[in-house]
Scaffold this motif. Structure first.
Motif, PDB file in Angstrom:
ATOM      1  N   PHE A  53     -49.704 -74.221   8.826  1.00  0.00           N
ATOM      2  CA  PHE A  53     -50.890 -75.282   9.158  1.00  0.00           C
ATOM      3  C   PHE A  53     -50.896 -77.379   8.739  1.00  0.00           C
ATOM      4  O   PHE A  53     -51.456 -78.494  10.000  1.00  0.00           O
ATOM      5  N   ASP A  54     -49.034 -77.787   8.619  1.00  0.00           N
ATOM      6  CA  ASP A  54     -48.749 -78.504   8.947  1.00  0.00           C
ATOM      7  C   ASP A  54     -47.489 -78.843   9.522  1.00  0.00           C
ATOM      8  O   ASP A  54     -47.569 -79.543  10.434  1.00  0.00           O
ATOM      9  N   HIS A  55     -47.626 -78.110  10.917  1.00  0.00           N
ATOM     10  CA  HIS A  55     -46.524 -78.173  11.885  1.00  0.00           C
ATOM     11  C   HIS A  55     -45.556 -78.647  12.178  1.00  0.00           C
ATOM     12  O   HIS A  55     -44.977 -78.678  12.150  1.00  0.00           O
ATOM     13  N   VAL A  56     -44.723 -78.032  10.473  1.00  0.00           N
ATOM     14  CA  VAL A  56     -43.393 -78.446  10.519  1.00  0.00           C
ATOM     15  C   VAL A  56     -42.498 -77.273   9.414  1.00  0.00           C
ATOM     16  O   VAL A  56     -42.802 -76.047   9.695  1.00  0.00           O
ATOM     17  N   ILE A  57     -40.953 -77.569   9.868  1.00  0.00           N
ATOM     18  CA  ILE A  57     -40.015 -76.408   9.634  1.00  0.00           C
ATOM     19  C   ILE A  57     -39.804 -76.764   7.845  1.00  0.00           C
ATOM     20  O   ILE A  57     -39.362 -78.062   7.746  1.00  0.00           O
ATOM     21  N   TYR A  58     -39.515 -75.851   7.249  1.00  0.00           N
ATOM     22  CA  TYR A  58     -38.571 -75.799   6.293  1.00  0.00           C
ATOM     23  C   TYR A  58     -37.255 -75.298   5.943  1.00  0.00           C
ATOM     24  O   TYR A  58     -37.247 -73.511   6.128  1.00  0.00           O
ATOM     25  N   PHE A  59     -35.918 -76.117   5.234  1.00  0.00           N
ATOM     26  CA  PHE A  59     -35.283 -75.001   5.550  1.00  0.00           C
ATOM     27  C   PHE A  59     -33.966 -75.183   4.897  1.00  0.00           C
ATOM     28  O   PHE A  59     -34.017 -76.709   3.871  1.00  0.00           O
ATOM     29  N   PHE A  60     -33.093 -74.331   4.726  1.00  0.00           N
ATOM     30  CA  PHE A  60     -32.409 -74.616   3.257  1.00  0.00           C
ATOM     31  C   PHE A  60     -30.750 -75.120   3.924  1.00  0.00           C
ATOM     32  O   PHE A  60     -30.820 -74.672   4.757  1.00  0.00           O
ATOM     33  N   GLU A  61     -30.136 -76.042   3.436  1.00  0.00           N
ATOM     34  CA  GLU A  61     -29.008 -76.190   3.872  1.00  0.00           C
ATOM     35  C   GLU A  61     -28.341 -77.302   3.097  1.00  0.00           C
ATOM     36  O   GLU A  61     -28.722 -77.476   1.868  1.00  0.00           O
ATOM     37  N   ALA A  62     -26.600 -76.400   2.910  1.00  0.00           N
ATOM     38  CA  ALA A  62     -26.267 -77.363   1.913  1.00  0.00           C
ATOM     39  C   ALA A  62     -24.324 -77.541   2.002  1.00  0.00           C
ATOM     40  O   ALA A  62     -23.650 -78.004   1.706  1.00  0.00           O
ATOM     41  N   GLN A  63     -25.039 -78.284   3.629  1.00  0.00           N
ATOM     42  CA  GLN A  63     -23.918 -79.347   4.137  1.00  0.00           C
ATOM     43  C   GLN A  63     -23.917 -80.800   3.482  1.00  0.00           C
ATOM     44  O   GLN A  63     -22.889 -81.649   3.192  1.00  0.00           O
ATOM     45  N   SER A  64     -25.042 -81.019   3.577  1.00  0.00           N
ATOM     46  CA  SER A  64     -24.600 -82.985   3.127  1.00  0.00           C
ATOM     47  C   SER A  64     -24.971 -82.783   1.517  1.00  0.00           C
ATOM     48  O   SER A  64     -24.845 -84.045   0.948  1.00  0.00           O
ATOM     49  N   ASP A  65     -24.867 -81.962   1.055  1.00  0.00           N
ATOM     50  CA  ASP A  65     -25.323 -81.669  -0.703  1.00  0.00           C
ATOM     51  C   ASP A  65     -24.974 -80.117  -0.992  1.00  0.00           C
ATOM     52  O   ASP A  65     -25.240 -79.218  -0.724  1.00  0.00           O
ATOM     53  N   ARG A  66     -23.829 -80.645  -1.198  1.00  0.00           N
ATOM     54  CA  ARG A  66     -22.869 -78.652  -1.561  1.00  0.00           C
ATOM     55  C   ARG A  66     -23.703 -77.469  -3.257  1.00  0.00           C
ATOM     56  O   ARG A  66     -23.945 -76.470  -2.691  1.00  0.00           O
ATOM     57  N   THR A  67     -24.944 -78.241  -3.460  1.00  0.00           N
ATOM     58  CA  THR A  67     -25.541 -77.114  -4.110  1.00  0.00           C
ATOM     59  C   THR A  67     -26.751 -76.758  -3.021  1.00  0.00           C
ATOM     60  O   THR A  67     -27.309 -75.772  -3.577  1.00  0.00           O
ATOM     61  N   GLY A  68     -26.886 -77.110  -3.176  1.00  0.00           N
ATOM     62  CA  GLY A  68     -28.495 -77.478  -0.812  1.00  0.00           C
ATOM     63  C   GLY A  68     -28.967 -77.717  -1.662  1.00  0.00           C
ATOM     64  O   GLY A  68     -29.495 -78.760  -3.204  1.00  0.00           O
ATOM     65  N   ARG A  69     -30.259 -77.332  -0.766  1.00  0.00           N
ATOM     66  CA  ARG A  69     -31.285 -78.954  -0.574  1.00  0.00           C
ATOM     67  C   ARG A  69     -32.774 -78.245   0.094  1.00  0.00           C
ATOM     68  O   ARG A  69     -32.222 -77.783   1.143  1.00  0.00           O
ATOM     69  N   ILE A  70     -33.854 -78.411   0.377  1.00  0.00           N
ATOM     70  CA  ILE A  70     -34.783 -77.729   1.280  1.00  0.00           C
ATOM     71  C   ILE A  70     -35.143 -79.243   1.899  1.00  0.00           C
ATOM     72  O   ILE A  70     -34.917 -80.327   1.158  1.00  0.00           O
ATOM     73  N   LYS A  71     -34.696 -78.590   3.556  1.00  0.00           N
ATOM     74  CA  LYS A  71     -35.026 -80.381   4.793  1.00  0.00           C
ATOM     75  C   LYS A  71     -36.551 -79.778   5.117  1.00  0.00           C
ATOM     76  O   LYS A  71     -36.702 -78.625   5.481  1.00  0.00           O
ATOM     77  N   ARG A  72     -37.236 -80.830   5.631  1.00  0.00           N
ATOM     78  CA  ARG A  72     -38.439 -80.739   6.186  1.00  0.00           C
ATOM     79  C   ARG A  72     -38.258 -80.923   7.526  1.00  0.00           C
ATOM     80  O   ARG A  72     -37.958 -82.665   7.570  1.00  0.00           O
TER      81      ARG A  72
END
Length: 74
Positions: A53-72
């Protein structure tokens, strides 16, 4: 791997073993790998989804925050 459309896919997004996100154009035809659009993440960061719908990717990464975060990624 995720497709931009389930009925008429024009773009396929895939994460490799290092967490990089790759783009493949025309996955249902003569596919062309056009490169990496994100290198954020590591070898355990494989989760990803595409919001059609929004034409975006959501992905998980733990490189910038060792506890992990979801990025858009737009």
């Amino acid at each position: 791997m995720v497709l931009d459309s389930l009925t008429d896919p024009r773009v396929l997004y895939a994460r490799d073993g290092q967490g990089d996100i790759h783009v493949v154009l025309n996955p249902a035809g003569r596919a062309e790998h056009v490169g990496v659009i994100s290198t954020l993440g590591g070898n355990a960061d494989l989760a990803m989804t595409y919001d059609r719908f929004d034409h975006v990717i959501y992905f998980f990464e733990a490189q910038s925050d060792r506890t992990g975060r979801i990025k858009r990624l737009e």
